[in-house]
Scaffold this active site. Structure first.
Site, short mmCIF file in Angstrom:
data_model
loop_
_atom_site.label_atom_id
_atom_site.label_comp_id
_atom_site.label_asym_id
_atom_site.label_seq_id
_atom_site.Cartn_x
_atom_site.Cartn_y
_atom_site.Cartn_z
N HIS A 177 0.81 -1.23 0.00
CA HIS A 177 0.00 0.00 0.00
C HIS A 177 0.83 1.27 0.00
O HIS A 177 0.28 2.36 0.17
CB HIS A 177 -0.93 0.05 1.21
CG HIS A 177 -1.96 -1.03 1.23
ND1 HIS A 177 -3.24 -0.84 0.75
CD2 HIS A 177 -1.91 -2.30 1.65
CE1 HIS A 177 -3.93 -1.96 0.89
NE2 HIS A 177 -3.14 -2.87 1.44
N THR A 208 -8.78 6.38 -1.78
CA THR A 208 -10.10 5.78 -1.90
C THR A 208 -11.18 6.83 -1.61
O THR A 208 -12.31 6.70 -2.11
CB THR A 208 -10.26 4.59 -0.92
OG1 THR A 208 -9.72 4.97 0.35
CG2 THR A 208 -9.55 3.37 -1.44
N LYS A 239 0.42 14.51 1.05
CA LYS A 239 -0.96 14.76 0.60
C LYS A 239 -1.21 16.25 0.35
O LYS A 239 -2.23 16.63 -0.23
CB LYS A 239 -1.95 14.21 1.64
CG LYS A 239 -1.89 12.68 1.80
CD LYS A 239 -2.86 12.21 2.85
CE LYS A 239 -2.73 10.73 3.21
NZ LYS A 239 -3.37 9.84 2.22
N LYS A 288 -8.72 13.56 4.84
CA LYS A 288 -7.81 12.41 4.78
C LYS A 288 -6.78 12.63 5.88
O LYS A 288 -6.76 13.71 6.50
CB LYS A 288 -7.12 12.34 3.41
CG LYS A 288 -6.49 13.67 2.97
CD LYS A 288 -5.90 13.60 1.57
CE LYS A 288 -6.93 13.64 0.48
NZ LYS A 288 -6.84 12.58 -0.50
N ARG A 289 -5.94 11.62 6.15
CA ARG A 289 -4.88 11.83 7.13
C ARG A 289 -4.03 13.03 6.74
O ARG A 289 -3.86 13.33 5.55
CB ARG A 289 -4.00 10.57 7.24
CG ARG A 289 -4.70 9.40 7.90
CD ARG A 289 -5.17 9.77 9.29
NE ARG A 289 -4.04 9.92 10.18
CZ ARG A 289 -3.61 8.97 10.99
NH1 ARG A 289 -4.23 7.81 11.07
NH2 ARG A 289 -2.57 9.17 11.78
N LYS A 318 -15.09 7.81 -3.34
CA LYS A 318 -16.35 8.09 -2.62
C LYS A 318 -16.93 9.42 -3.08
O LYS A 318 -18.14 9.56 -3.31
CB LYS A 318 -16.11 8.11 -1.10
CG LYS A 318 -15.66 6.76 -0.55
CD LYS A 318 -15.08 6.85 0.86
CE LYS A 318 -14.26 5.59 1.15
NZ LYS A 318 -13.43 5.73 2.37
#
Ligand code: 26Q
Length: 831
Positions: A376, A675, A573, A567-568, A679
């Site tokens: 991952h 992911t 990110k 998100k984290r 969504k």
């Protein structure tokens, strides 16, 4: 530890012939009342919200248990092949509304409840999220279980029953504070304890050779400190198909024998202390989604999961087949969710050899044909390594086995590349150096029959970089399985109004056959349908705005564009890039630029690992910018920024239906898949994103005219390193220079001077791995296009419909069908 069965087995038979429970809403509610007043002994409905929830859940659980027993009995009777999904994390969220959706229509229950003055939504709100995971990897495991049950595949999840899940996040003065999440305190109606299947797990001690009855030399693991692992089962219902699979979670406890020597010496407290040590193992989830390297307790957790699960599986095998393992590899598959459960490799070898008497070659033939590994992450800091000395102290027998696996593997390498000692060193499972390390990812690759990444780009990068040597040796092991998410939770349950609208035009089959959403495409041209679509989106935005008002105290206007990144919190990110854009908009508004400015509400949410200082600083920055922007009357009409505390599964269920714009802005090549992006897309949000992870496939499905693309691609990111000059970029870009000036003059931290210096330095650092300044201009331009596009409501709604219509590929049903077709080969087990 096994409890004794009743001798008169006729009693068991009597239970299997109980009449089935009625699914009628009235009878569910009758059962609920009985649980509430007789089992839980309560009387006032309005004084006991949590007990209302528990008794209602118990009524539904009964209906699940019937189907659960039947499903499991049919698996045993058919003796079909099974897959075990091994994961340190299962981020399940709430179970009640999912159980109701998957079992039956819910309308008659809603009516029956209303007669008692109860509202379903208030009841479901009482349930505490099962937060047994950090983020993507843990939620993926939960979506996969839903899809396996829906596709009627005999798949069982194995994980840990953490007493404390992911910490609760509070924000104080803009800073993240962590509070323990004692989610089990008020009980969990969805679990069933199975004391009768408890197993012993060894730690410490040492190994010694001995000669068995047949004169063979064997090894045993002695003087170990054992703990007991007790399983708790949770039901996983498929979507309206009678199948109920199992998630089995282990809790560690002390064995019942206290240390007698210490006891006799009067050290009662020390003896009881050992009990505590055992119970600590499954006490808390590690809250890092990248790394917490080398912590002994984490290795104990990993081994407990591996050993308890494999013992459980082998016990079941022996009960059905005796000690004949000749068909074991044909009938079993172990899917490793990242390297976290990789102790399963040496543990399976140990159990087969030491406990079941197989020789090395037979045990290896079984192990290497049953284990499959999913990677991952490409981030080097997230690759698990264990110091050989700690590994050997805690798991001495496993270290022997890892060395033997490595020796045989390196012999194979030197056959293929004679004399290439560089390559042998590179590929060795044991990393040499001052402190020798076990490389868990290499161990997983060597032992697995399949190695997969989680999106096309990610899988390609694994083959070209991280595992390149292994790819040359075994090209056929490597494959891709692009992630997906379950449309039951992420559309049908969380966005009922949109689901109803979709079903009204294309029927309801899309819920289990997502590619059918393509049938929505022509409706993008239908003005009436667009109006209905927009009305649903506006209602969902109002629901989200209410959440933001309650949890952030910030007012969001539903006519503004809802721009969301949840998100984290991680540098790769690039929540920071998002904040720079907000500062840029603020700057433009302050300069008096109003023409063509689209009102915008920006929401950012996510947890930082408690030890990740830079991530925590970014949260503080979001909150500081938010208070300046929201409190300034000259900007607050047109621009809002809020940080949503305690982002979790149940919050996302409200967030993604209400989003217009989904921020997927990681540095290209760093986000394995993502992911959340899926969504949002399903729920009709447009994506602003880089060519990273599954974004690339989203873009492919929806077309570039319905996606706001920006930034360097993965190759360009690698090519720029070495001559990246952020200072020059800043100097040449007026907008970025102004943003940097606002940051550097302390505009957002007047009372806490200097607190954002590390952030400013990271942007200006020529070695900034995340290249924030490099992508600033193209990000701002893409945001500008999004804002202009939003002003044309009709056009925007068209694009929104087309996003949902193109999202079929991202159902986890497709992902699981891919795993099954190419790796697991399980039969469909219709009930
Ligand atoms: C490792 C060592 C010690 C303690 C904790 C950990 C640890 C725990 C969790 C390391 C990593 C994780 C989680 C990683 C994760 O969530 N990765 C995400 O997986 C998603 C599902 O495949 C992808 O969509 C995301 O891109 C990826 O970041």
């Amino acid at each position: 530890m096994n409890s004794k069965p009743f001798t008169r087995s006729k009693t068991t038979h009597a239970f299997s012939t109980l009449p089935p429970l009625s699914m009628d809403g009235k009878s569910v509610v009758e059962d609920f009342r009985r649980y509430f007043s007789r089992t839980l002994g309560r009387s006032e409905l309005n004084e006991a919200a949590y007990h209302v929830y528990t008794s209602f859940a118990m009524a539904w659980r009964d209906r699940i248990v019937e189907r659960w027993k039947k499903t499991q009995a049919s698996y045993d009777a058919e003796d079909s092949k099974r897959t075990y999904y091994l994961s340190l994390e299962f981020l399940m969220g709430r179970a009640l509304s999912n159980a109701m959706l998957n079992l039956e229509e819910t309308s008659s229950t809603t009516d029956a409840l209303q007669k008692l003055g109860l509202f379903l939504e208030e009841i479901t709100e009482q349930e505490h999220d099962a937060g047994l995971g950090n983020g993507g990897l843990g939620r993926l495991a939960a979506c996969f279980l839903d899809s396996c049950a829906t596709l009627q595949l005999p798949v069982m999840g194995y994980g840990l029953r953490y007493e404390y899940g992911m910490f609760r996040q509070k924000i104080e003065n803009g800073y993240q504070m962590e509070e323990p999440d004692h989610w089990l305190r008020i009980g969990n109606p969805w679990e069933i304890e199975r004391q009768e299947f408890a197993v012993r797990v060894k730690f410490g001690g040492h190994t010694e050779p001995y000669t068995d009855d047949q004169g063979n030399t064997r090894v045993r693991w002695v003087h170990s400190h054992d703990v007991l692992a007790v399983p708790y089962d949770m039901p996983i219902p498929g979507y309206r198909n009678g199948t109920v699979n199992t998630l089995r979670l282990w809790k560690s406890t002390a064995t019942d024998e206290f240390d007698l020597d210490e006891f006799n010496a009067g050290s009662y407290a020390e003896a009881v202390g050992e009990k505590n040590d055992a119970e600590h193992i499954t006490m808390v989830l590690y809250p890092n989604d990248a790394s917490e390297n080398g912590k002994e307790l984490r290795l104990r957790q990993q081994y407990l999961l591996a050993s308890a699960s494999l013992q459980d599986i082998l016990r079941h095998w022996v009960a059905q087949h005796g000690n004949d393992f000749s068909q074991f590899a044909e009938k079993n598959c172990f899917q490793l969710n990242d390297t976290h459960p990789t102790c399963s490799v040496p543990e399976l070898m140990r159990l087969l050899i030491d406990e079941h008497g197989l020789n090395w070659d037979d045990a290896w033939a079984i192990t290497s044909r049953t284990v499959a590994y999913t990677n991952h992450t490409l981030l080097p800091e997230a690759l698990e390594r264990w110091s050989v000395s700690m590994f050997g102290r805690l798991l001495p027998r496993l270290l022997d086995i890892v060395y033997e696996i490595n020796a045989r593997f390196l012999a194979e390498v030197s056959l293929r590349w004679p004399g290439d000692s560089d390559r042998q060193q590179r590929m060795s499972i044991i990393e040499e150096g001052p402190e020798k390390q076990v490389r868990m990812a290499y161990l997983a690759v060597v032992a697995s029959m399949s190695v997969n990444g989680v999106a096309e780009l990610h899988s390609r990068l694994l083959q070209q970089h991280l595992f390149h040597d292994f790819y040359e040796l075994w090209p056929n092991k490597f494959n891709n399985k692009t992630n997906g998410v379950t449309p039951r939770r992420w559309m049908a349950s969380s966005n009922p109004e949109l689901s109803k609208l979709i079903t009204s035009v294309i029927g309801s089959d899309w819920i289990t056959d997502m590619p059918q959403l393509r049938k929505l495409t022509p409706y993008a041209d239908d003005a009436k349908f667009r109006a209905q679509w927009r009305a649903v989106k506006q209602a969902n935005k109002a629901r989200l705005a209410a959440l933001v008002q309650k949890d952030c105290g910030v007012t969001f206007d539903v006519d503004a564009i809802f721009d969301i990144q949840v998100k984290r919190i991680h540098e790769y990110k690039r929540q920071l890039l998002n904040v720079l854009h907000v500062i840029h908009l603020y700057d433009r508004l302050k300069r008096g630029e109003r023409d063509g400015i689209t009102p915008r509400c920006v929401l950012i949410g996510g947890k930082a690992a408690p030890g990740y200082q830079m991530a925590k600083r970014i949260i503080k920055l979001v909150n500081s910018v938010a208070s300046v922007v929201n409190d300034d009357p000259s900007t607050s009409e047109l621009l809002k920024l809020a940080f949503l505390p305690d982002y979790r599964v149940s919050a996302m269920e409200i967030i993604c239906p209400g989003a217009d714009l989904s921020e997927q802005i990681s540095t290209a090549g760093k986000e394995a898949s993502g992911t959340g992006n899926m969504k949002f897309m399903m729920n009709g949000a447009m994506t602003i994103g880089t060519l990273d992870g599954a974004n690339i496939e989203i873009l492919e499905e929806v077309g570039s005219e319905n996606f706001f693309l920006f930034g360097l691609n993965a190759e360009e990111v690698e090519a720029i390193r070495g001559h990246y000059n952020p200072d020059a970029i800043i100097e040449q870009d007026d907008d970025l220079a102004r943003v940097m000036h606002l940051l550097e003059c302390g505009h957002f931290n007047l009372f806490e001077p200097g607190i954002f210096d590390p952030i400013i330095q990271s942007i200006r650092n020529p070695h900034d791995p995340w290249l924030t300044a490099a992508d600033f201009r193209s990000y701002i331009d893409a945001q500008h296009s999004a804002a202009s596009a939003y002003l044309d409501h009709d056009h925007w709604t068209r694009m929104s419909i087309l996003n949902t219509a193109a999202s079929g590929k991202f159902s986890s049903d497709r992902t699981i069908a891919d795993y099954n077709r190419e790796i697991w080969h399980l039969p469909n087990m219709a009930q």
